[in-house]
Design a protein around this motif. Structure first.
Motif, PDB file in Angstrom:
ATOM      1  N   GLY A  10      18.278  -0.659 -27.005  1.00 39.74           N
ATOM      2  CA  GLY A  10      18.041  -1.648 -25.967  1.00 39.74           C
ATOM      3  C   GLY A  10      17.565  -0.940 -24.715  1.00 39.74           C
ATOM      4  O   GLY A  10      17.191   0.226 -24.740  1.00 39.74           O
ATOM      5  N   LYS A  11      17.614  -1.639 -23.610  1.00 42.11           N
ATOM      6  CA  LYS A  11      17.161  -1.000 -22.386  1.00 42.11           C
ATOM      7  C   LYS A  11      18.218  -0.034 -21.838  1.00 42.11           C
ATOM      8  O   LYS A  11      19.411  -0.167 -22.145  1.00 42.11           O
ATOM      9  N   THR A  12      17.753   0.884 -21.072  1.00 39.72           N
ATOM     10  CA  THR A  12      18.639   1.894 -20.503  1.00 39.72           C
ATOM     11  C   THR A  12      19.027   1.500 -19.090  1.00 39.72           C
ATOM     12  O   THR A  12      18.172   1.131 -18.293  1.00 39.72           O
ATOM     13  N   THR A  36      22.428   3.843 -22.769  1.00 35.22           N
ATOM     14  CA  THR A  36      21.515   3.207 -23.714  1.00 35.22           C
ATOM     15  C   THR A  36      22.343   2.571 -24.820  1.00 35.22           C
ATOM     16  O   THR A  36      23.224   3.209 -25.374  1.00 35.22           O
ATOM     17  N   SER A  37      22.045   1.333 -25.126  1.00 35.30           N
ATOM     18  CA  SER A  37      22.776   0.633 -26.182  1.00 35.30           C
ATOM     19  C   SER A  37      21.881   0.450 -27.399  1.00 35.30           C
ATOM     20  O   SER A  37      20.697   0.183 -27.268  1.00 35.30           O
ATOM     21  N   ILE A  45      15.683 -10.321 -33.527  1.00 36.57           N
ATOM     22  CA  ILE A  45      16.666 -10.996 -32.679  1.00 36.57           C
ATOM     23  C   ILE A  45      17.887 -10.091 -32.588  1.00 36.57           C
ATOM     24  O   ILE A  45      18.439  -9.683 -33.612  1.00 36.57           O
ATOM     25  N   LYS A  46      18.285  -9.810 -31.396  1.00 34.85           N
ATOM     26  CA  LYS A  46      19.470  -8.973 -31.214  1.00 34.85           C
ATOM     27  C   LYS A  46      20.703  -9.725 -31.702  1.00 34.85           C
ATOM     28  O   LYS A  46      20.953 -10.850 -31.272  1.00 34.85           O
ATOM     29  N   LEU A  47      21.445  -9.113 -32.593  1.00 40.86           N
ATOM     30  CA  LEU A  47      22.649  -9.779 -33.096  1.00 40.86           C
ATOM     31  C   LEU A  47      23.891  -9.255 -32.399  1.00 40.86           C
ATOM     32  O   LEU A  47      24.646  -9.999 -31.815  1.00 40.86           O
ATOM     33  N   PHE A  48      24.108  -7.975 -32.490  1.00 41.00           N
ATOM     34  CA  PHE A  48      25.252  -7.408 -31.792  1.00 41.00           C
ATOM     35  C   PHE A  48      24.993  -5.938 -31.492  1.00 41.00           C
ATOM     36  O   PHE A  48      24.135  -5.308 -32.095  1.00 41.00           O
ATOM     37  N   ARG A  49      25.740  -5.449 -30.580  1.00 36.57           N
ATOM     38  CA  ARG A  49      25.593  -4.070 -30.154  1.00 36.57           C
ATOM     39  C   ARG A  49      26.423  -3.185 -31.082  1.00 36.57           C
ATOM     40  O   ARG A  49      27.583  -3.457 -31.315  1.00 36.57           O
ATOM     41  N   ILE A  50      25.807  -2.164 -31.632  1.00 36.36           N
ATOM     42  CA  ILE A  50      26.562  -1.307 -32.542  1.00 36.36           C
ATOM     43  C   ILE A  50      27.078  -0.048 -31.862  1.00 36.36           C
ATOM     44  O   ILE A  50      28.091   0.480 -32.229  1.00 36.36           O
ATOM     45  N   SER A  51      26.369   0.425 -30.898  1.00 32.46           N
ATOM     46  CA  SER A  51      26.859   1.629 -30.238  1.00 32.46           C
ATOM     47  C   SER A  51      26.206   1.743 -28.874  1.00 32.46           C
ATOM     48  O   SER A  51      25.181   1.139 -28.611  1.00 32.46           O
ATOM     49  N   SER A  52      26.811   2.522 -28.043  1.00 31.36           N
ATOM     50  CA  SER A  52      26.150   2.813 -26.778  1.00 31.36           C
ATOM     51  C   SER A  52      26.307   4.296 -26.486  1.00 31.36           C
ATOM     52  O   SER A  52      27.264   4.933 -26.924  1.00 31.36           O
TER      53      SER A  52
END
Ligand SMILES: [Zn+2]
Length: 79
Positions: A10-12, A36-37, A45-52
């Motif tokens: 994703g965006k930083t 950064t995620s 389509i973004k579903l969920f965040r897995i790590s950052s």
């Protein structure tokens, strides 16, 4: 049917830490944190965040700190 599954960054987010001393060179206000995620997506389509991934860099001594190396002061400034 083709499924488009995957991950992408994703965006930083960039944040300057004011009033925090670099644990290495002891300069104040030189640390910049970038976060950064990575997102799991389906059909773009973004579903969920897995790590950052969060890292801090000192503009004075150029030292890079990973999240597990953050000092308490740095963690406090981020929360
Ligand atoms: Zn430094």
């Amino acid at each position: 049917m083709i499924l488009f599954l995957g991950t992408r960054p994703g965006k930083t987010e960039i944040k300057q830490l004011q009033n925090v001393n670099c644990p290495f060179c002891a300069q104040s206000g030189t640390l910049t944190v970038s976060k950064t995620s990575n997102w799991f997506h389906l059909f773009w389509i973004k579903l969920f965040r897995i790590s950052s991934n969060t890292v801090a860099e000192c503009s004075h001594c150029k030292r890079v700190y990973f999240e597990e190396e953050f000092s308490e002061e740095m963690l406090r400034a981020l929360s």
